[in-house]
Each structure stands twice: as C-alpha cells, then as structure tokens.
Scaffold this motif. Structure first.
Motif, PDB file in Angstrom:
ATOM      1  N   THR A   1      37.850  40.912 -46.968  1.00  0.00           N
ATOM      2  CA  THR A   1      36.758  40.724 -46.013  1.00  0.00           C
ATOM      3  C   THR A   1      37.212  41.014 -44.588  1.00  0.00           C
ATOM      4  OG1 THR A   1      35.075  39.171 -45.233  1.00  0.00           O
ATOM      5  CG2 THR A   1      37.246  38.262 -45.683  1.00  0.00           C
ATOM      6  N   LEU A   2      36.249  41.381 -43.738  1.00  0.00           N
ATOM      7  CA  LEU A   2      36.511  41.557 -42.312  1.00  0.00           C
ATOM      8  C   LEU A   2      36.352  40.247 -41.544  1.00  0.00           C
ATOM      9  CD1 LEU A   2      34.670  44.964 -41.711  1.00  0.00           C
ATOM     10  CD2 LEU A   2      37.132  44.585 -41.966  1.00  0.00           C
ATOM     11  N   LEU A   3      35.771  39.238 -42.184  1.00  0.00           N
ATOM     12  CA  LEU A   3      35.640  37.929 -41.551  1.00  0.00           C
ATOM     13  C   LEU A   3      37.002  37.234 -41.523  1.00  0.00           C
ATOM     14  CD1 LEU A   3      32.422  36.539 -43.322  1.00  0.00           C
ATOM     15  CD2 LEU A   3      32.559  37.603 -41.064  1.00  0.00           C
ATOM     16  N   PRO A   4      37.236  36.347 -40.556  1.00  0.00           N
ATOM     17  CA  PRO A   4      38.439  35.516 -40.615  1.00  0.00           C
ATOM     18  C   PRO A   4      38.460  34.755 -41.945  1.00  0.00           C
ATOM     19  CG  PRO A   4      37.324  35.263 -38.504  1.00  0.00           C
ATOM     20  CD  PRO A   4      36.402  36.055 -39.367  1.00  0.00           C
ATOM     21  N   TYR A   5      39.596  34.778 -42.642  1.00  0.00           N
ATOM     22  CA  TYR A   5      39.666  34.213 -43.995  1.00  0.00           C
ATOM     23  C   TYR A   5      40.819  33.216 -44.074  1.00  0.00           C
ATOM     24  CZ  TYR A   5      39.551  34.035 -49.115  1.00  0.00           C
ATOM     25  OH  TYR A   5      39.445  33.616 -50.424  1.00  0.00           O
ATOM     26  N   ASP A   6      40.503  32.008 -44.529  1.00  0.00           N
ATOM     27  CA  ASP A   6      41.494  30.948 -44.666  1.00  0.00           C
ATOM     28  C   ASP A   6      41.759  30.684 -46.139  1.00  0.00           C
ATOM     29  OD1 ASP A   6      43.171  28.762 -44.261  1.00  0.00           O
ATOM     30  OD2 ASP A   6      41.495  27.354 -44.086  1.00  0.00           O
ATOM     31  N   GLU A   7      42.911  31.170 -46.622  1.00  0.00           N
ATOM     32  CA  GLU A   7      43.315  30.861 -47.990  1.00  0.00           C
ATOM     33  C   GLU A   7      44.044  29.523 -47.986  1.00  0.00           C
ATOM     34  OE1 GLU A   7      46.294  32.482 -51.527  1.00  0.00           O
ATOM     35  OE2 GLU A   7      45.919  33.738 -49.768  1.00  0.00           O
ATOM     36  N   ASP A   8      43.518  28.566 -48.746  1.00  0.00           N
ATOM     37  CA  ASP A   8      44.077  27.224 -48.661  1.00  0.00           C
ATOM     38  C   ASP A   8      43.826  26.495 -49.980  1.00  0.00           C
ATOM     39  OD1 ASP A   8      44.476  24.390 -47.993  1.00  0.00           O
ATOM     40  OD2 ASP A   8      44.410  25.033 -45.904  1.00  0.00           O
ATOM     41  N   PRO A   9      44.833  25.800 -50.527  1.00  0.00           N
ATOM     42  CA  PRO A   9      44.628  25.047 -51.771  1.00  0.00           C
ATOM     43  C   PRO A   9      43.641  23.891 -51.613  1.00  0.00           C
ATOM     44  CG  PRO A   9      46.800  24.591 -50.833  1.00  0.00           C
ATOM     45  CD  PRO A   9      46.222  25.728 -50.060  1.00  0.00           C
ATOM     46  N   GLU A  10      43.312  23.538 -50.355  1.00  0.00           N
ATOM     47  CA  GLU A  10      42.329  22.482 -50.125  1.00  0.00           C
ATOM     48  C   GLU A  10      40.922  22.896 -50.577  1.00  0.00           C
ATOM     49  OE1 GLU A  10      42.641  19.280 -48.936  1.00  0.00           O
ATOM     50  OE2 GLU A  10      44.768  19.702 -49.276  1.00  0.00           O
ATOM     51  N   PHE A  11      40.710  24.200 -50.801  1.00  0.00           N
ATOM     52  CA  PHE A  11      39.432  24.652 -51.351  1.00  0.00           C
ATOM     53  C   PHE A  11      39.455  24.404 -52.860  1.00  0.00           C
ATOM     54  CE2 PHE A  11      39.592  27.277 -47.474  1.00  0.00           C
ATOM     55  CZ  PHE A  11      38.318  27.071 -46.981  1.00  0.00           C
ATOM     56  N   SER A  12      39.437  23.156 -53.236  1.00  0.00           N
ATOM     57  CA  SER A  12      39.470  22.801 -54.652  1.00  0.00           C
ATOM     58  C   SER A  12      38.418  21.741 -54.915  1.00  0.00           C
ATOM     59  CB  SER A  12      40.864  22.287 -55.052  1.00  0.00           C
ATOM     60  OG  SER A  12      41.188  21.130 -54.314  1.00  0.00           O
ATOM     61  N   VAL A  13      37.925  21.724 -56.128  1.00  0.00           N
ATOM     62  CA  VAL A  13      36.890  20.769 -56.504  1.00  0.00           C
ATOM     63  C   VAL A  13      37.018  20.519 -58.000  1.00  0.00           C
ATOM     64  CG1 VAL A  13      35.166  22.578 -56.903  1.00  0.00           C
ATOM     65  CG2 VAL A  13      34.405  20.259 -56.356  1.00  0.00           C
ATOM     66  N   SER A  14      36.652  19.338 -58.424  1.00  0.00           N
ATOM     67  CA  SER A  14      36.707  18.995 -59.844  1.00  0.00           C
ATOM     68  C   SER A  14      35.461  18.204 -60.204  1.00  0.00           C
ATOM     69  CB  SER A  14      37.982  18.192 -60.146  1.00  0.00           C
ATOM     70  OG  SER A  14      37.997  16.996 -59.378  1.00  0.00           O
ATOM     71  N   GLY A  15      35.384  17.794 -61.423  1.00  0.00           N
ATOM     72  CA  GLY A  15      34.229  17.019 -61.867  1.00  0.00           C
ATOM     73  C   GLY A  15      33.131  17.909 -62.423  1.00  0.00           C
ATOM     74  N   THR A  16      31.934  17.336 -62.521  1.00  0.00           N
ATOM     75  CA  THR A  16      30.799  18.053 -63.083  1.00  0.00           C
ATOM     76  C   THR A  16      29.617  18.007 -62.138  1.00  0.00           C
ATOM     77  OG1 THR A  16      30.086  16.061 -64.273  1.00  0.00           O
ATOM     78  CG2 THR A  16      31.487  17.612 -65.467  1.00  0.00           C
TER      79      THR A  16
END
Length: 250
Positions: A147-162
């Motif tokens: 992407t040309l947008l500023p991009y933050d790769e981070d393990p904090e982008f995580s989610v669990s559950g249903t």
C-alpha cells in the motif's frame, strides 16, 4: 435573293437569339442557387453537438457530495440496503477530470455493525457511523501488501473469540484501514486518542471479514482488503462514504 429566302434568314436569326438568351438565363440562375449556400450566406447554422458533463459520484446525493473534500479523487462507497442492515456493498471510485467518477474496483460484499447504521454513533451501540471520513492510515498483523498508505505491521493487531453468529474472529485484523472517525489522522490505527471523547466510540476500521456482523467496522474478504490497500493513494485524498442507501442518496 428572293423574298422567300430573305424571310427564311430573318426567322432563323430570331430563333438563334432566343435560344442563346434562354441558355444564359438558366446558367445565371444556377449560379445564384449555388451562391445561396456559399460560406457567409444566411443559411441556417448546424446545431451544436450536445454538451457532456462529468459524472457525479454514483449512489451519492448532493448532501453527501457536498461533504467530500475539494481535493478528493478516490471514494470508497459503502452502501447498506436499509438502516438496520448489517450487510453492505462496497465500490471504489476514482475521479477523472473530463469523465467524472468511475468505478475502479468492486462491487464487493461487506459486513457492518450488527444493528445497522447511525448518524449519532456512541461507544458500544453496535451501529456503524454514517458519513464521509478520511482513509489515511493502515496496518495489520501481516506484512504490508504494497500500500501507499502509512502501514503499521504489529502483532497487536490480533483478535480471538467468536462473533455474533458464532464465527471465529481470528485473522480479522490481518489487514486494516483506519476510518478517520474520532481518531487522529496520521497515527497508527492502534492509537487510542479520541478527539470527540471516549463516549463517541472509536477504533472504526475496514478489516478482514469474519463472515458475520461487526461492532461498528466495515469488513471485506482478505482478497478484497489486499486489493483495497494496494489501490488507495494518499495523493488522491481517499475517503469512505458510508451509510444506508436512502441516506446516501439525499
């Protein structure tokens, strides 16, 4: 010369004069007819070709169009069928100087808030906010897809559950684009700042679909999220225009 021959000569001369005079008259009349259509004459002008006007943003009425920033040349239109619908359709448009707005991607199916849409969003109301918002920052658990947008790769982008239909939520934040609702543009989507106050909610993203309604976000398939991320261009000041069809058409 006899009288009979003299009369014959006189009659012949008269007939020749008549034929010559008639021929000149016809030729002159023909020339006058042609001159009537010559340039600069008083003949009626041909009608001008019909004018064409740039195409307005499809599915968006004058009220919402007036909220588009002057420099915006990319618009992601998210259209819900009704105010209570949690399913939507998404199309990416770009603006061209002479042609106007043209679809460049989509339509894509999407989900939005469990209880549909609102123009007065509050934290936890399970509605997606209606309006026109910037798309300035992206991120995700997975690496930048280009992407040309500023991009933050981070393990904090995580989610669990249903989710609300019992579907697994894992992977929903593999790719996200922050919607500039109650946030500070130019920061990671993980930023917790809420300029309008905590009670107005926040963290409204476009993210990977988990096959069910969201809290307030808009979700697309992983394939379409990658396509969106690689299409958005900050130089075109992209925005999202979102809401139920009836409201967007006003």
């Amino acid at each position: 010369m006899t009288v009979r021959k003299a009369l014959a000569l006189v009659i012949g001369a008269v007939m020749c004069s008549g034929v010559l005079a008639t021929g000149c008259a016809r030729e002159h009349a023909g020339a006058s007819s042609q001159d009537a259509h010559a340039p600069g004459s008083s003949a009626a002008p041909r009608p001008a070709p019909p004018r064409s006007f740039p195409r307005p943003l499809p599915g968006v009425g004058p009220v919402m169009r007036d909220r588009l920033p002057d420099g915006t040349r990319q618009a992601l239109v998210v259209t819900g069928e009704t105010e209570s619908s949690s399913q939507a359709q998404v199309v990416l448009y770009e603006q061209y100087p002479a042609e106007g707005w043209r679809a460049v991607a989509g339509p894509w199916p999407a989900h939005n808030g469990l209880r549909g849409w609102t123009d007065d969003h509050e934290a936890g109301d399970l509605h997606t906010p209606i309006g026109v918002f910037g798309l300035s920052d992206a991120g995700g658990r997975l690496p930048d897809p280009g992407t040309l947008l500023p991009y933050d790769e981070d393990p904090e982008f995580s989610v669990s559950g249903t989710g609300y239909l019992g579907e697994p939520l894992e992977g929903s934040f593999d790719y996200v684009v922050a919607i500039d609702y109650n946030r500070v543009p130019g920061t990671t989507p993980l930023d917790k700042a809420r300029p309008l106050g905590e009670d107005k909610g926040g963290g409204v993203w476009i993210h990977v679909d988990h096959d069910g309604p969201t809290n307030a976000c808009v979700s697309l398939s992983e394939e379409h999220m990658r396509a969106l991320l690689t299409a958005l261009d900050p130089d075109k000041e992209p925005v999202v225009v979102m809401g139920p069809r009836e409201v967007l058409m006003r």
